[in-house]
Design a protein around this motif. Sequence first.
Motif, PDB file in Angstrom:
ATOM      1  N   THR A 219      87.201  43.683   5.346  1.00 52.24           N
ATOM      2  CA  THR A 219      88.061  44.725   5.911  1.00 52.24           C
ATOM      3  C   THR A 219      89.474  44.615   5.362  1.00 52.24           C
ATOM      4  O   THR A 219      90.108  45.631   5.033  1.00 52.24           O
ATOM      5  CB  THR A 219      88.081  44.619   7.445  1.00 52.24           C
ATOM      6  N   LYS A 220      89.980  43.409   5.244  1.00 48.71           N
ATOM      7  CA  LYS A 220      91.318  43.213   4.695  1.00 48.71           C
ATOM      8  C   LYS A 220      91.409  43.764   3.274  1.00 48.71           C
ATOM      9  O   LYS A 220      92.378  44.449   2.918  1.00 48.71           O
ATOM     10  CB  LYS A 220      91.685  41.735   4.708  1.00 48.71           C
TER      11      LYS A 220
ATOM     12  N   GLY B 193      92.262  49.088  10.441  1.00 49.05           N
ATOM     13  CA  GLY B 193      90.997  48.758   9.803  1.00 49.05           C
ATOM     14  C   GLY B 193      90.472  47.503  10.460  1.00 49.05           C
ATOM     15  O   GLY B 193      91.117  46.448  10.411  1.00 49.05           O
TER      16      GLY B 193
ATOM     17  N   VAL C 105      91.478  47.588   3.304  1.00 45.02           N
ATOM     18  CA  VAL C 105      92.757  48.098   3.784  1.00 45.02           C
ATOM     19  C   VAL C 105      93.834  47.950   2.712  1.00 45.02           C
ATOM     20  O   VAL C 105      94.637  48.866   2.481  1.00 45.02           O
ATOM     21  CB  VAL C 105      93.157  47.363   5.082  1.00 45.02           C
TER      22      VAL C 105
ATOM     23  N   SER D 217      89.898  41.136  10.300  1.00 45.29           N
ATOM     24  CA  SER D 217      88.841  40.880   9.324  1.00 45.29           C
ATOM     25  C   SER D 217      88.311  39.464   9.478  1.00 45.29           C
ATOM     26  O   SER D 217      89.071  38.504   9.392  1.00 45.29           O
ATOM     27  CB  SER D 217      89.390  41.092   7.910  1.00 45.29           C
TER      28      SER D 217
ATOM     29  N   TYR E  89      95.068  45.234  10.258  1.00 49.66           N
ATOM     30  CA  TYR E  89      93.667  44.903   9.983  1.00 49.66           C
ATOM     31  C   TYR E  89      93.207  43.709  10.820  1.00 49.66           C
ATOM     32  O   TYR E  89      93.992  42.840  11.211  1.00 49.66           O
ATOM     33  CB  TYR E  89      93.457  44.594   8.494  1.00 49.66           C
TER      34      TYR E  89
END
Length: 256
Positions: free
Chosen positions: A33-34, A80, A37, A28, A26
């Motif tokens: 986003t983290k 991600g 994911v 982020s 990821y």
Amino acid sequence: HRLLPGRLPRSPPSRLQPNMNVLVVYGSETGTTKRKVKAIEKAWGSRAGKKFGSVTVKSGDEAAADFASIKDTYDAIVIGVSSFGDGDPPEGYQLFLAELYKPSKTEGEEVVRKPLEGMQHAVLGFGSTVYETYQNCPRLTDKLLEDVGSRRMLQRLEIDEMAAGGEQKEIDAWEGKLFDLLNKGSPADAKKAPSNKWDEGEFANDSGKCDVDDRDELVLQLQGSSGGGSTMPMIAVLVVVVAVAVGYLYQTGALN
């Protein structure tokens, strides 16, 4: 061999498909986003019917540190990532993107090394359509992964934070498809044709292709400055010292 009465021939032992070990990476900037994911990782871990192997989550910089061994440790890589600023990689992801760029920069423009050959990948992108460089980093990542040898196993999903809602349903549907592909697939699938071209997608331009702006100079510069300590802080200090010295000399009349 002669069969004894009442005996049936034994069937050959079944060949189990090798498990697909998965690396989730990821990038982020704000943490969104983290979180998304990590939620996918948690869902996969508790979902009934999971047949594929281990799932390991790392930040982009952590994955970059182990880049040379990724191919030997994992079979699939799920990304991600969002974009930051003018389509740049987010915090903690620059070094991974640089690793994807490096093979094409070692001997001219043509990619001569494919360090992720034999792997498969899928990309989940986050962004906002208010920016002209919408989804730039996810698209770059998808393209570069293919350039260095990985096979795209599922079309990239692009999430627009400006949408009216329903984004989570899109993510759930996408990760569900990916779950099934990982369950049914094997490392040998890396030799198949990709699921689609990297520049295909919902947010394509008028020509039917997704736009992307290169970031090779930026990320390679960032990676170069990360090894052995950055020279930029030292340069900044020298500039300040020189400016102070010149100011002092002017004040004392030495330069008049």
